[in-house]
Scaffold this active site. Structure first.
Site, PDB file in Angstrom:
ATOM      1  N   ASN A 153       0.800  -1.073  -0.104  1.00 25.03           N
ATOM      2  CA  ASN A 153      -0.049   0.034   0.151  1.00 25.03           C
ATOM      3  C   ASN A 153       0.759   1.245  -0.067  1.00 25.03           C
ATOM      4  OD1 ASN A 153      -1.429   2.220   1.154  1.00 25.03           O
ATOM      5  ND2 ASN A 153      -3.024   0.886   1.857  1.00 25.03           N
ATOM      6  N   HIS A 182       0.901   6.129   1.745  1.00 24.71           N
ATOM      7  CA  HIS A 182       1.734   7.082   2.704  1.00 24.71           C
ATOM      8  C   HIS A 182       2.837   7.793   2.018  1.00 24.71           C
ATOM      9  CE1 HIS A 182      -1.252   6.684   5.600  1.00 24.71           C
ATOM     10  NE2 HIS A 182      -1.318   5.445   5.603  1.00 24.71           N
ATOM     11  N   HIS A 192      -5.604   3.629  -1.676  1.00 28.82           N
ATOM     12  CA  HIS A 192      -6.856   3.912  -1.206  1.00 28.82           C
ATOM     13  C   HIS A 192      -7.388   5.327  -1.503  1.00 28.82           C
ATOM     14  CE1 HIS A 192      -9.597   4.292   2.864  1.00 28.82           C
ATOM     15  NE2 HIS A 192     -10.306   4.707   1.916  1.00 28.82           N
ATOM     16  N   ARG A 236      -9.258   8.187  -0.772  1.00 35.74           N
ATOM     17  CA  ARG A 236     -10.420   8.676   0.032  1.00 35.74           C
ATOM     18  C   ARG A 236     -11.313   9.542  -0.316  1.00 35.74           C
ATOM     19  NH1 ARG A 236      -8.647   6.436   5.568  1.00 35.74           N
ATOM     20  NH2 ARG A 236     -10.633   7.459   6.388  1.00 35.74           N
ATOM     21  N   ARG A 242      -7.154  12.818   1.020  1.00 34.32           N
ATOM     22  CA  ARG A 242      -6.053  13.335   1.932  1.00 34.32           C
ATOM     23  C   ARG A 242      -4.469  12.532   1.416  1.00 34.32           C
ATOM     24  NH1 ARG A 242      -7.212  10.127   7.545  1.00 34.32           N
ATOM     25  NH2 ARG A 242      -9.337  11.092   7.112  1.00 34.32           N
ATOM     26  N   GLU A 252      -8.797   0.463  -3.149  1.00 32.48           N
ATOM     27  CA  GLU A 252      -9.445   0.379  -1.926  1.00 32.48           C
ATOM     28  C   GLU A 252     -10.581   1.937  -1.973  1.00 32.48           C
ATOM     29  OE1 GLU A 252      -7.723   0.760   1.890  1.00 32.48           O
ATOM     30  OE2 GLU A 252      -6.444  -0.867   1.343  1.00 32.48           O
ATOM     31  N   THR A 276      -8.310   3.606   8.574  1.00 28.50           N
ATOM     32  CA  THR A 276      -9.401   2.795   8.651  1.00 28.50           C
ATOM     33  C   THR A 276      -9.551   2.007  10.061  1.00 28.50           C
ATOM     34  OG1 THR A 276      -9.226   2.564   6.417  1.00 28.50           O
ATOM     35  CG2 THR A 276     -10.708   1.191   7.194  1.00 28.50           C
ATOM     36  N   GLU A 332     -11.114  -9.453   3.581  1.00 24.13           N
ATOM     37  CA  GLU A 332      -9.835  -8.942   4.102  1.00 24.13           C
ATOM     38  C   GLU A 332     -10.180  -8.670   5.605  1.00 24.13           C
ATOM     39  OE1 GLU A 332      -7.340  -6.385   1.972  1.00 24.13           O
ATOM     40  OE2 GLU A 332      -6.391  -5.528   3.962  1.00 24.13           O
ATOM     41  N   HIS A 348      -3.591  -4.519   7.872  1.00 25.01           N
ATOM     42  CA  HIS A 348      -3.673  -3.372   8.663  1.00 25.01           C
ATOM     43  C   HIS A 348      -2.661  -3.232   9.780  1.00 25.01           C
ATOM     44  CE1 HIS A 348      -5.029   0.577  10.286  1.00 25.01           C
ATOM     45  NE2 HIS A 348      -5.807   0.649   9.017  1.00 25.01           N
TER      46      HIS A 348
HETATM   47  N1  PXP Z   1      -5.933  -3.261   4.268  1.00 24.74           N
HETATM   48  C1  PXP Z   1      -6.891  -2.174   4.113  1.00 24.74           C
HETATM   49  C2  PXP Z   1      -8.321  -2.584   3.626  1.00 24.74           C
HETATM   50  C3  PXP Z   1      -6.430  -1.166   4.718  1.00 24.74           C
HETATM   51  O1  PXP Z   1      -7.380  -0.047   4.645  1.00 24.74           O
HETATM   52  C4  PXP Z   1      -5.189  -0.582   5.017  1.00 24.74           C
HETATM   53  C5  PXP Z   1      -4.883   0.792   5.229  1.00 24.74           C
HETATM   54  O2  PXP Z   1      -5.082   1.669   4.407  1.00 24.74           O
HETATM   55  C6  PXP Z   1      -4.277  -1.510   4.869  1.00 24.74           C
HETATM   56  C7  PXP Z   1      -4.491  -2.953   4.711  1.00 24.74           C
HETATM   57  C8  PXP Z   1      -2.759  -1.341   5.141  1.00 24.74           C
HETATM   58  O3  PXP Z   1      -2.513  -1.259   6.349  1.00 24.74           O
HETATM   59  P1  PXP Z   1      -1.268  -0.286   7.100  1.00 24.74           P
HETATM   60  O4  PXP Z   1      -1.022   0.649   6.163  1.00 24.74           O
HETATM   61  O5  PXP Z   1      -1.464  -0.288   8.320  1.00 24.74           O
HETATM   62  O6  PXP Z   1      -0.133  -1.387   6.779  1.00 24.74           O
END
Ligand code: PXP
Length: 248
Positions: free
Chosen positions: A11, A14, A47, A49, A53, A74, A105, A155, A198
């Site tokens: 992901n 960030h 994602h 949003r 952001r 996402e 999330t 998930e 997550h």
């Molecule tokens: N899976 C989902 C569905 C998420 O919403 C997120 C965060 O955007 C992640 C995985 C990844 O989480 P993290 O950034 O904490 O590793």
């Protein structure tokens, strides 16, 4: 890739968070996605949003153009996002709950509470060929509801497990891990493909990676942070190594 091998979705949200802190173009999330791809990511997650952001509409356009691995898009279950997804038709769509005031999330989707709406919401996405996944807590009621609405994938939210680990609450952590394990097996028995994610880190990934029913982990925040210290390529490679080792 063998049947037993676990997929890693990186992901890159960030990278966009850091870019947006200044405005402008750097660091570029697409460049991060390409590097993650080369380092062993099996897919890229982003994602979009409602408040934009981190990831922007232009990022999604650019990712769709640049990636050779699948994009896991996402999104919240809103009309606006559905339109965007139907325009791009990404390989996968993951439906997540979204609150404006949250930092990330925070919980899983309450599928059981809005089964009818969600069933209608995901049908056109499935018809468009997107693999639809629903982000939920390790809860039988939510898994059964996800199954009933026609999702192919769930998930499982690993956030509570990871938080308890960081806080040193070992009993609570192990309780969460047990629930994740049991619910992975239960969802698999219903014919659902199981993903998880997550908050996962080098310290917390292996017990989850060891569940044989889990086919994919989506990991972002920790890897982007770790990239500051060791670079994105080694950060992703180390996660890959730990996952493969846990899988045996
Ligand atoms: N899976 C989902 C569905 C998420 O919403 C997120 C965060 O955007 C992640 C995985 C990844 O989480 P993290 O950034 O904490 O590793």
């Amino acid at each position: 890739m063998t049947d037993n091998q676990l997929r890693l979705g990186v992901n890159i949200d960030h990278v966009a968070t850091v870019r947006n802190a200044r405005g402008g173009a750097y660091p570029d999330p697409v460049r991060a996605a390409k590097l993650a791809e080369e380092a062993g990511a099996d897919g890229i997650t982003a994602h979009l949003r409602e408040d934009r952001r981190h990831i922007t509409d232009a990022d999604i356009d650019a990712l769709m153009e640049a990636l050779t691995v699948p994009l896991n898009f996402e999104m919240a279950a809103t009309e606006e996002m559905q339109k965007i997804a139907l325009r791009h038709k990404p390989h996968a769509v993951c439906i997540v709950p979204e609150k404006r005031e949250e930092r990330t999330t925070e919980g899983g989707l309450e599928v059981a509470r809005e089964e009818n709406r969600l069933a209608h919401f995901i049908a056109p996405l499935r018809d468009a060929g997107c693999r639809v996944s629903i982000f939920i807590a390790a809860d039988k009621k939510q898994i059964e509801a996800a199954h009933r609405i026609g999702a192919e994938v769930i998930e499982l939210h690993t956030g509570a497990y990871c938080d308890f680990h960081v806080e040193g609450k070992i009993d609570e952590r192990d309780h969460e891990l047990e629930a994740l394990k049991e619910m992975s097996a239960y969802a698999h028995s219903l014919g659902l493909e199981v993903h998880a994610g997550h908050g996962l880190t080098y310290d917390t990934v292996q017990p989850v990676a060891a569940f044989p029913e889990v086919k994919e982990l989506n990991i972002g925040h920790f890897l982007i942070g770790e990239a500051v210290f060791r670079g994105l390529t080694p950060a992703v490679q180390e996660m890959r190594r730990l996952m493969d080792k846990a899988r045996g």
